[in-house]
Design a protein around this motif. Structure first.
Motif, PDB file in Angstrom:
ATOM      1  N   GLY A  24       0.948  -1.118  -0.044  1.00 49.76           N
ATOM      2  CA  GLY A  24       0.039  -0.078  -0.047  1.00 49.76           C
ATOM      3  C   GLY A  24       0.884   1.255  -0.159  1.00 49.76           C
ATOM      4  N   GLY A  25       0.359   2.427  -0.006  1.00 54.80           N
ATOM      5  CA  GLY A  25       1.059   3.654   0.319  1.00 54.80           C
ATOM      6  C   GLY A  25       1.973   3.864  -1.025  1.00 54.80           C
ATOM      7  N   GLU A  26       2.898   4.625  -0.888  1.00 46.53           N
ATOM      8  CA  GLU A  26       3.760   4.934  -1.909  1.00 46.53           C
ATOM      9  C   GLU A  26       4.556   3.841  -2.298  1.00 46.53           C
ATOM     10  N   THR A  27       4.866   2.667  -1.355  1.00 48.61           N
ATOM     11  CA  THR A  27       5.516   1.545  -1.657  1.00 48.61           C
ATOM     12  C   THR A  27       4.904   0.779  -2.671  1.00 48.61           C
ATOM     13  N   GLY A  28       3.708   0.508  -2.547  1.00 49.62           N
ATOM     14  CA  GLY A  28       2.959  -0.104  -3.749  1.00 49.62           C
ATOM     15  C   GLY A  28       3.371  -1.799  -3.671  1.00 49.62           C
ATOM     16  N   THR A  29       3.305  -2.425  -4.767  1.00 51.12           N
ATOM     17  CA  THR A  29       3.601  -3.832  -4.906  1.00 51.12           C
ATOM     18  C   THR A  29       4.963  -4.034  -4.788  1.00 51.12           C
ATOM     19  N   VAL A  30       5.379  -5.100  -4.309  1.00 56.10           N
ATOM     20  CA  VAL A  30       6.682  -5.808  -4.077  1.00 56.10           C
ATOM     21  C   VAL A  30       6.885  -7.034  -4.562  1.00 56.10           C
ATOM     22  N   VAL A  31       7.667  -7.333  -5.476  1.00 53.78           N
ATOM     23  CA  VAL A  31       8.021  -8.541  -6.125  1.00 53.78           C
ATOM     24  C   VAL A  31       9.162  -9.227  -5.493  1.00 53.78           C
ATOM     25  N   CYS A  32       9.476 -10.548  -5.102  1.00 54.61           N
ATOM     26  CA  CYS A  32      10.363 -11.110  -4.468  1.00 54.61           C
ATOM     27  C   CYS A  32      10.703 -12.420  -5.036  1.00 54.61           C
ATOM     28  N   PRO A  33      12.127 -13.045  -5.217  1.00 54.46           N
ATOM     29  CA  PRO A  33      12.157 -14.462  -5.544  1.00 54.46           C
ATOM     30  C   PRO A  33      11.804 -15.443  -4.743  1.00 54.46           C
ATOM     31  N   VAL A  34      11.203 -16.464  -4.982  1.00 52.85           N
ATOM     32  CA  VAL A  34      10.740 -17.556  -4.031  1.00 52.85           C
ATOM     33  C   VAL A  34      12.085 -18.664  -4.311  1.00 52.85           C
ATOM     34  N   ILE A  35      12.827 -18.789  -3.007  1.00 53.64           N
ATOM     35  CA  ILE A  35      14.003 -19.590  -3.038  1.00 53.64           C
ATOM     36  C   ILE A  35      13.610 -20.978  -2.541  1.00 53.64           C
ATOM     37  N   GLY A  36      12.514 -21.337  -1.891  1.00 49.89           N
ATOM     38  CA  GLY A  36      12.301 -22.615  -1.531  1.00 49.89           C
ATOM     39  C   GLY A  36      10.910 -22.794  -1.123  1.00 49.89           C
ATOM     40  N   TRP A  37      10.430 -23.946  -0.954  1.00 49.54           N
ATOM     41  CA  TRP A  37       9.143 -24.366  -0.313  1.00 49.54           C
ATOM     42  C   TRP A  37       9.223 -24.622   0.927  1.00 49.54           C
ATOM     43  N   ALA A  38       8.680 -24.219   1.865  1.00 51.66           N
ATOM     44  CA  ALA A  38       8.935 -24.328   3.517  1.00 51.66           C
ATOM     45  C   ALA A  38       7.565 -25.210   3.945  1.00 51.66           C
ATOM     46  N   THR A  39       7.807 -26.222   4.561  1.00 53.89           N
ATOM     47  CA  THR A  39       6.931 -26.566   5.453  1.00 53.89           C
ATOM     48  C   THR A  39       6.685 -25.978   6.569  1.00 53.89           C
ATOM     49  N   VAL A  40       5.228 -25.285   6.917  1.00 54.72           N
ATOM     50  CA  VAL A  40       5.063 -24.599   7.798  1.00 54.72           C
ATOM     51  C   VAL A  40       3.838 -25.260   8.729  1.00 54.72           C
ATOM     52  N   VAL A  41       3.889 -24.983  10.113  1.00 52.61           N
ATOM     53  CA  VAL A  41       2.839 -25.457  11.098  1.00 52.61           C
ATOM     54  C   VAL A  41       1.848 -24.723  10.858  1.00 52.61           C
ATOM     55  N   ALA A  42       0.364 -25.197  10.557  1.00 51.42           N
ATOM     56  CA  ALA A  42      -0.608 -24.432  10.156  1.00 51.42           C
ATOM     57  C   ALA A  42      -1.887 -24.642  11.269  1.00 51.42           C
ATOM     58  N   ALA A  43      -1.695 -25.639  12.087  1.00 55.31           N
ATOM     59  CA  ALA A  43      -2.701 -25.828  13.239  1.00 55.31           C
ATOM     60  C   ALA A  43      -2.147 -26.793  14.266  1.00 55.31           C
ATOM     61  N   HIS A  44      -2.765 -27.035  15.375  1.00 56.84           N
ATOM     62  CA  HIS A  44      -2.555 -28.031  16.532  1.00 56.84           C
ATOM     63  C   HIS A  44      -3.955 -28.733  16.436  1.00 56.84           C
ATOM     64  N   MET A  45      -3.693 -29.937  16.602  1.00 55.91           N
ATOM     65  CA  MET A  45      -4.930 -30.971  16.742  1.00 55.91           C
ATOM     66  C   MET A  45      -5.066 -31.297  18.206  1.00 55.91           C
ATOM     67  N   ASN A  46      -6.323 -31.816  18.621  1.00 56.88           N
ATOM     68  CA  ASN A  46      -6.704 -32.113  19.933  1.00 56.88           C
ATOM     69  C   ASN A  46      -5.615 -33.225  20.460  1.00 56.88           C
ATOM     70  N   ASP A  47      -5.239 -34.170  19.662  1.00 54.75           N
ATOM     71  CA  ASP A  47      -4.518 -35.342  19.791  1.00 54.75           C
ATOM     72  C   ASP A  47      -2.983 -34.843  20.091  1.00 54.75           C
ATOM     73  N   GLY A  48      -2.727 -33.641  19.954  1.00 54.79           N
ATOM     74  CA  GLY A  48      -1.163 -33.170  20.169  1.00 54.79           C
ATOM     75  C   GLY A  48      -0.273 -33.181  19.101  1.00 54.79           C
ATOM     76  N   THR A  49      -0.929 -33.570  17.676  1.00 55.37           N
ATOM     77  CA  THR A  49      -0.185 -33.437  16.534  1.00 55.37           C
ATOM     78  C   THR A  49      -0.450 -32.102  15.937  1.00 55.37           C
ATOM     79  N   ALA A  50       0.429 -31.762  14.907  1.00 54.04           N
ATOM     80  CA  ALA A  50       0.426 -30.374  14.025  1.00 54.04           C
ATOM     81  C   ALA A  50      -0.075 -30.742  12.866  1.00 54.04           C
ATOM     82  N   SER A  51      -0.903 -30.020  12.170  1.00 53.32           N
ATOM     83  CA  SER A  51      -0.988 -29.968  10.852  1.00 53.32           C
ATOM     84  C   SER A  51      -0.062 -29.083   9.915  1.00 53.32           C
ATOM     85  N   THR A  52       0.381 -29.177   8.758  1.00 52.71           N
ATOM     86  CA  THR A  52       1.222 -28.490   8.135  1.00 52.71           C
ATOM     87  C   THR A  52       0.992 -28.162   6.724  1.00 52.71           C
TER      88      THR A  52
END
Length: 95
Positions: A24-52
């Motif tokens: 937004g503002g004066e900066t506007g749109t920024v374009v950056c190179p993707v250097i990798g695919w990351a496995t990221v924790v999305a949520a925690h389950m009731n059984d103690g495990t995590a979804s990614t």
């Protein structure tokens, strides 16, 4: 080990992709190179495990970011999109 939502567990290399986001503002749109695919924790389950999820990891400034990092540290962040770097931005999703 207790995992926090948004934590990166691993990263695999990627080439040929870029991520664009609107600051937004004066900066506007920024374009950056993707250097990798990351496995990221999305949520925690009731059984103690995590979804990614697989998310792009990209370079902005002098750091590597994921979408979760960017949203946490950039208030007022607009639209985020990922695209193949060799296709024109107007090519659309089925190009």
């Amino acid at each position: 080990m207790k995992l926090s939502t948004g934590s990166t567990l691993s990263v695999a290399p990627a080439t040929g992709w870029e991520i664009a986001f609107d600051l937004g503002g004066e900066t506007g749109t920024v374009v950056c190179p993707v250097i990798g695919w990351a496995t990221v924790v999305a949520a925690h389950m009731n059984d103690g495990t995590a979804s990614t999820e697989i998310k792009p990891a990209f370079v902005w400034g002098d750091m590597v970011w994921t979408e979760a990092d960017l949203r946490e540290h950039t208030p007022g962040l607009g639209l985020i999109s990922i695209r193949h770097a060799t296709l024109p931005a107007t090519a659309g999703p089925f190009a």
